[in-house]
Design a protein around this motif. Structure first.
Motif, PDB file in Angstrom:
ATOM      1  N   SER A  54       0.610  -1.306  -0.005  1.00 24.95           N
ATOM      2  CA  SER A  54      -0.026   0.133  -0.089  1.00 24.95           C
ATOM      3  C   SER A  54       0.901   1.314  -0.027  1.00 24.95           C
ATOM      4  O   SER A  54       0.502   2.476  -0.365  1.00 24.95           O
ATOM      5  N   GLY A  55       2.058   1.081   0.409  1.00 24.89           N
ATOM      6  CA  GLY A  55       3.127   2.332   0.308  1.00 24.89           C
ATOM      7  C   GLY A  55       4.391   1.764   0.423  1.00 24.89           C
ATOM      8  O   GLY A  55       4.780   0.851   0.634  1.00 24.89           O
ATOM      9  N   ILE A  56       5.342   2.591  -0.372  1.00 24.49           N
ATOM     10  CA  ILE A  56       6.454   2.318  -0.778  1.00 24.49           C
ATOM     11  C   ILE A  56       7.446   3.796  -0.222  1.00 24.49           C
ATOM     12  O   ILE A  56       7.109   4.782  -0.533  1.00 24.49           O
ATOM     13  N   LEU A  57       8.444   3.457   0.756  1.00 20.54           N
ATOM     14  CA  LEU A  57       9.226   4.482   1.063  1.00 20.54           C
ATOM     15  C   LEU A  57      10.715   4.114   0.386  1.00 20.54           C
ATOM     16  O   LEU A  57      11.376   2.863   0.982  1.00 20.54           O
ATOM     17  N   TYR A  58      11.195   4.668  -0.450  1.00 12.81           N
ATOM     18  CA  TYR A  58      12.766   4.425  -1.207  1.00 12.81           C
ATOM     19  C   TYR A  58      13.714   5.310  -0.903  1.00 12.81           C
ATOM     20  O   TYR A  58      13.663   6.694  -1.200  1.00 12.81           O
ATOM     21  N   ASP A  59      14.645   4.978   0.075  1.00 14.11           N
ATOM     22  CA  ASP A  59      15.621   5.957   0.389  1.00 14.11           C
ATOM     23  C   ASP A  59      16.969   5.015   0.670  1.00 14.11           C
ATOM     24  O   ASP A  59      17.295   4.770   1.720  1.00 14.11           O
ATOM     25  N   THR A  60      17.528   4.814  -0.376  1.00 18.46           N
ATOM     26  CA  THR A  60      18.942   4.053  -0.283  1.00 18.46           C
ATOM     27  C   THR A  60      20.148   5.182  -0.689  1.00 18.46           C
ATOM     28  O   THR A  60      19.676   6.333  -0.152  1.00 18.46           O
ATOM     29  N   TYR A  61      21.047   4.530  -1.062  1.00 18.74           N
ATOM     30  CA  TYR A  61      22.161   5.612  -1.297  1.00 18.74           C
ATOM     31  C   TYR A  61      22.971   5.193  -2.417  1.00 18.74           C
ATOM     32  O   TYR A  61      23.078   4.058  -2.922  1.00 18.74           O
TER      33      TYR A  61
END
Ligand SMILES: C[S@@+](CC[C@H](N)C(=O)[O-])C[C@H]1O[C@@H](n2cnc3c(N)ncnc32)[C@H](O)[C@@H]1O
Length: 237
Positions: A131-138
């Motif tokens: 339902s939700g995605i948070l993409y915070d890689t490097y």
């Protein structure tokens, strides 16, 4: 800790950290305010209000949330404060992953830790699962510094979301550089560098919005000096 003003660019020409990143020491400092890996400033605590903004968007539809990149658990801890069902988290660095496993034990909602590069893990995840995605890689290399988020977004974000699901993301190492060198207006930066790839991924323009917050980074921050930060909200139709 790193000395901002003296530091050169975050990546040297042709630099590639991919092979070494997984096993490299996760350098959390004593007050737990900074995370460095292979000398890169991966995460810093001053970002907290911004991470909370991303987490609030990612958790806004409840259900099962996917987070890519665990870092210092700032966003993850905020996601856990919302009424979600499950929280799946992908992390490729060994030391960061150990911290994720410890953290998971104390969370109110079910956590599913997934170890590895998202490039290897994400293809195994089913369509419409989140339902939700948070993409915070490097960025792990100079050649993906400004583009790694698009590989995820164009290859997977759309298919992983259920209809009505929401994507949010950032690439501060890229955006900080763009705002230092090419843009003074953060919304213009987003419009001109991010919206095109989102449309190519299948998202519709009317379902892409942003909010901007004021947040002054400390002067020693090596990757971001702009006083504003931008949170995307990207809905899947
Ligand atoms: C900026 S930090 C995430 C910060 C996090 N949002 C927080 O609030 O603390 C990025 C994390 O992504 C991880 N990472 C980088 N590249 C990755 C990849 N290709 N697959 C999985 N994890 C990755 C790094 O090891 C690091 O822990």
């Amino acid at each position: 800790m790193s000395s901002g003003a003296a530091a050169g660019p975050i990546f040297a020409e042709g630099e590639d950290c991919r092979a070494a990143w997984g096993e490299a020491t996760a350098g959390y400092d004593e007050p737990d305010a900074h995370l460095e890996i292979l000398g890169k400033p991966v995460m810093e605590r001053w970002e907290t209000p911004y991470m909370h903004s991303l987490a609030t968007v990612a958790a806004s539809k409840g259900g099962r949330v996917l987070e890519v990149g665990f870092g210092m658990a700032i966003a993850a801890s905020k996601v856990q404060q919302f009424d979600i069902e499950e929280h799946w988290i992908i992390e490729c660095n060994e030391g960061v992953f150990r911290r994720l496993e410890q953290w998971a034990k104390a969370q109110p909602h079910k956590v599913v830790p997934l170890k590895g590069l998202w490039e290897d893990v994400v293809p195994t995840l089913p369509d419409g699962h989140f339902s939700g995605i948070l993409y915070d890689t490097y960025p792990l290399s100079e050649d993906t510094w400004h583009t790694h988020q698009f590989n995820f977004i164009q290859g997977h974000a759309f298919r992983l979301l259920r209809p009505g699901g929401v994507l949010t993301y950032c690439n501060l190492t890229s955006w900080g550089e763009l705002l230092k060198t090419r843009y003074s207006d953060i919304e213009k930066m987003f419009e001109e560098t991010q919206v095109g790839p989102l449309l190519q991924a299948g998202f519709r323009r009317e379902n892409i919005s942003t909010s901007v917050m004021e947040l002054q980074p400390p002067p020693e921050c090596r990757y971001y000096s702009h006083p504003r930060m931008i949170t995307p909200t990207v809905l899947r139709h």
